[in-house]
Scaffold this motif. Structure first.
Motif, PDB file in Angstrom:
ATOM      1  N   MET A 145     -16.643 -29.392  25.485  1.00 38.08           N
ATOM      2  CA  MET A 145     -17.044 -28.806  24.087  1.00 38.08           C
ATOM      3  C   MET A 145     -16.355 -28.967  23.050  1.00 38.08           C
ATOM      4  O   MET A 145     -16.567 -28.511  22.016  1.00 38.08           O
ATOM      5  CB  MET A 145     -16.986 -27.135  24.730  1.00 38.08           C
ATOM      6  N   GLY A 146     -15.437 -29.926  22.952  1.00 38.19           N
ATOM      7  CA  GLY A 146     -14.731 -30.480  21.769  1.00 38.19           C
ATOM      8  C   GLY A 146     -13.719 -29.377  21.586  1.00 38.19           C
ATOM      9  O   GLY A 146     -12.959 -28.746  22.509  1.00 38.19           O
ATOM     10  N   PHE A 159     -17.448 -19.343  22.929  1.00 38.22           N
ATOM     11  CA  PHE A 159     -17.379 -19.233  24.500  1.00 38.22           C
ATOM     12  C   PHE A 159     -18.672 -18.508  25.106  1.00 38.22           C
ATOM     13  O   PHE A 159     -18.595 -18.888  26.325  1.00 38.22           O
ATOM     14  CB  PHE A 159     -16.035 -18.334  24.788  1.00 38.22           C
ATOM     15  N   THR A 160     -19.160 -17.877  24.314  1.00 35.55           N
ATOM     16  CA  THR A 160     -20.443 -17.345  25.033  1.00 35.55           C
ATOM     17  C   THR A 160     -21.362 -18.416  25.498  1.00 35.55           C
ATOM     18  O   THR A 160     -22.264 -18.169  26.290  1.00 35.55           O
ATOM     19  CB  THR A 160     -21.194 -16.424  23.605  1.00 35.55           C
ATOM     20  N   GLU A 161     -21.353 -19.458  24.642  1.00 33.73           N
ATOM     21  CA  GLU A 161     -22.095 -20.733  25.113  1.00 33.73           C
ATOM     22  C   GLU A 161     -21.957 -21.259  26.647  1.00 33.73           C
ATOM     23  O   GLU A 161     -22.677 -21.898  27.168  1.00 33.73           O
ATOM     24  CB  GLU A 161     -22.045 -21.821  24.092  1.00 33.73           C
ATOM     25  N   PHE A 162     -20.694 -20.935  27.041  1.00 34.57           N
ATOM     26  CA  PHE A 162     -20.184 -21.314  28.344  1.00 34.57           C
ATOM     27  C   PHE A 162     -20.670 -20.516  29.404  1.00 34.57           C
ATOM     28  O   PHE A 162     -20.843 -20.960  30.670  1.00 34.57           O
ATOM     29  CB  PHE A 162     -18.719 -21.102  28.398  1.00 34.57           C
ATOM     30  N   LEU A 185     -10.767 -16.201  25.493  1.00 36.16           N
ATOM     31  CA  LEU A 185     -11.606 -16.555  26.694  1.00 36.16           C
ATOM     32  C   LEU A 185     -11.712 -15.588  27.865  1.00 36.16           C
ATOM     33  O   LEU A 185     -12.881 -15.552  28.432  1.00 36.16           O
ATOM     34  CB  LEU A 185     -10.751 -17.852  27.143  1.00 36.16           C
ATOM     35  N   LYS A 186     -10.666 -15.061  28.076  1.00 35.07           N
ATOM     36  CA  LYS A 186     -10.812 -13.930  29.232  1.00 35.07           C
ATOM     37  C   LYS A 186     -11.609 -12.657  28.614  1.00 35.07           C
ATOM     38  O   LYS A 186     -12.337 -12.042  29.697  1.00 35.07           O
ATOM     39  CB  LYS A 186      -9.500 -13.162  29.224  1.00 35.07           C
ATOM     40  N   MET A 187     -11.845 -12.425  27.576  1.00 37.90           N
ATOM     41  CA  MET A 187     -12.858 -11.385  27.108  1.00 37.90           C
ATOM     42  C   MET A 187     -14.158 -11.695  27.359  1.00 37.90           C
ATOM     43  O   MET A 187     -15.196 -10.828  27.695  1.00 37.90           O
ATOM     44  CB  MET A 187     -12.454 -10.919  25.642  1.00 37.90           C
ATOM     45  N   VAL A 188     -14.535 -12.894  26.999  1.00 44.49           N
ATOM     46  CA  VAL A 188     -15.851 -13.380  27.212  1.00 44.49           C
ATOM     47  C   VAL A 188     -16.181 -13.935  28.476  1.00 44.49           C
ATOM     48  O   VAL A 188     -17.114 -13.506  28.965  1.00 44.49           O
ATOM     49  CB  VAL A 188     -16.163 -14.630  26.125  1.00 44.49           C
ATOM     50  N   LEU A 189     -15.216 -14.677  29.239  1.00 45.06           N
ATOM     51  CA  LEU A 189     -15.727 -15.126  30.286  1.00 45.06           C
ATOM     52  C   LEU A 189     -14.987 -14.322  31.690  1.00 45.06           C
ATOM     53  O   LEU A 189     -15.313 -14.713  32.775  1.00 45.06           O
ATOM     54  CB  LEU A 189     -15.020 -16.694  30.540  1.00 45.06           C
ATOM     55  N   GLY A 190     -13.953 -13.301  31.527  1.00 49.30           N
ATOM     56  CA  GLY A 190     -13.476 -12.826  32.524  1.00 49.30           C
ATOM     57  C   GLY A 190     -12.329 -13.688  33.019  1.00 49.30           C
ATOM     58  O   GLY A 190     -11.815 -14.487  32.470  1.00 49.30           O
ATOM     59  N   ASN A 191     -11.672 -13.343  34.166  1.00 48.78           N
ATOM     60  CA  ASN A 191     -10.353 -13.761  34.343  1.00 48.78           C
ATOM     61  C   ASN A 191     -10.591 -15.012  35.282  1.00 48.78           C
ATOM     62  O   ASN A 191     -10.153 -15.008  36.477  1.00 48.78           O
ATOM     63  CB  ASN A 191      -9.488 -12.740  35.215  1.00 48.78           C
TER      64      ASN A 191
END
Length: 286
Positions: A145-146, A159-162, A185-191
């Motif tokens: 993702m650069g 990070f939403t794109e992930f 990152l944790k906020m968007v994807l969790g732990n």
């Protein structure tokens, strides 16, 4: 124009642009072929001429180097094209690793191809592949993702794109931004499980593996690390849910700078919640 796409051997090169990978740290990782073409070429384009000059001094390379960073990429591309059309061999290198991956080399390569000439890759070191292999995660499939954006709101959207990816994920980050990046990152994807790798192949190489919260706690205590960082996120197929406090935090970050409608749409996309529910929460918080 008829283009020869196969140089006859590793010691005979046709006029073209050659993207040459250089070490990401340990100078022993340079390939014989890289040294060979750097000594035989007519012109070298470099992201930072000072960095490349140090590399050349180690291997007795004396070729002419011209600057090819983001600010002058087009001018460098034109110089390369002129040289190739004069029958010369042109090499492009980045500061470290494989050119054209998140650096201006891609613009130069595109320009040369658009003008009817060939581009060849001389493979070698890559920080992305090195970090993926060293992570210990399942990397049968991965996404690169650069660089993550600088600001928190943009990072969360990035990070939403992930979220829909079912692969391991690799991206670049800097030391000063690492801790806040991990929180977003944790906020968007969790732990999720991740590996933070830095200074790969160098004397102080470091790889830290664990879940995101573990590493937030570590870097909160240890402080910002130095050096270039590649973060690897492990593949995860579980459904992500968001705690109320996380959603409220996202809303608060955006209240001062975004209209409620746009805010509601963006946070809804990140969390999977209904836009009208986010709108009502934002009204209460405002």
């Amino acid at each position: 124009m008829q283009i020869n796409t196969n140089p006859k051997s590793t010691s005979q090169y046709i006029p073209a642009l050659y993207l040459v990978a250089t070490p990401i740290g340990n100078l022993g990782d340079i390939t014989y072929r890289a040294v060979e073409i750097l000594k035989q070429c007519d012109l070298v384009l470099a992201e930072d001429t000072r960095v490349t000059a140090k590399l050349f001094s180690q291997f007795g390379i004396k070729q002419k180097i011209i600057r090819a960073d983001e600010e002058v990429a087009l001018n460098a591309a034109k110089a390369a094209l002129t040289a190739i059309e004069d029958g010369k061999i042109v090499v492009l290198v980045s500061d470290a690793g494989t050119p054209s991956i998140s650096d201006p080399g891609q613009r130069v390569a595109d320009f040369i191809i658009e003008n009817g000439h060939e581009v060849f890759a001389i493979p070698g070191a890559s920080s992305v592949l090195t970090a993926l292999v060293a992570s210990g995660f399942d990397i049968k499939q991965f996404s690169f993702m650069g660089f993550a954006p600088n600001k928190s709101g943009a990072r969360q959207k990035f990070f939403t794109e992930f979220k829909q990816l079912k692969t391991a994920i690799a991206f670049f980050e800097t030391g000063p931004r690492l801790l806040e990046c991990l929180k977003d990152l944790k906020m968007v994807l969790g732990n999720r499980k991740i590996a933070v790798t830095r200074e790969l192949t160098k004397l102080y190489e470091e790889k830290r593996r664990g879940n995101i919260q573990n590493l937030i706690e570590y870097y909160n205590e240890a402080g910002a690390p130095r050096g270039e960082i590649v973060i690897i996120i492990a593949r995860d197929e579980s459904e992500q849910s968001f705690e109320q406090k996380d959603i409220e935090s996202m809303i608060k970050e955006r209240l001062e700078n975004m209209p409620l409608k746009a805010l509601s749409k963006e946070v809804a996309e990140i969390t999977g919640q209904k836009s009208r529910d986010i709108y009502e929460m934002a009204l209460k918080l405002k």
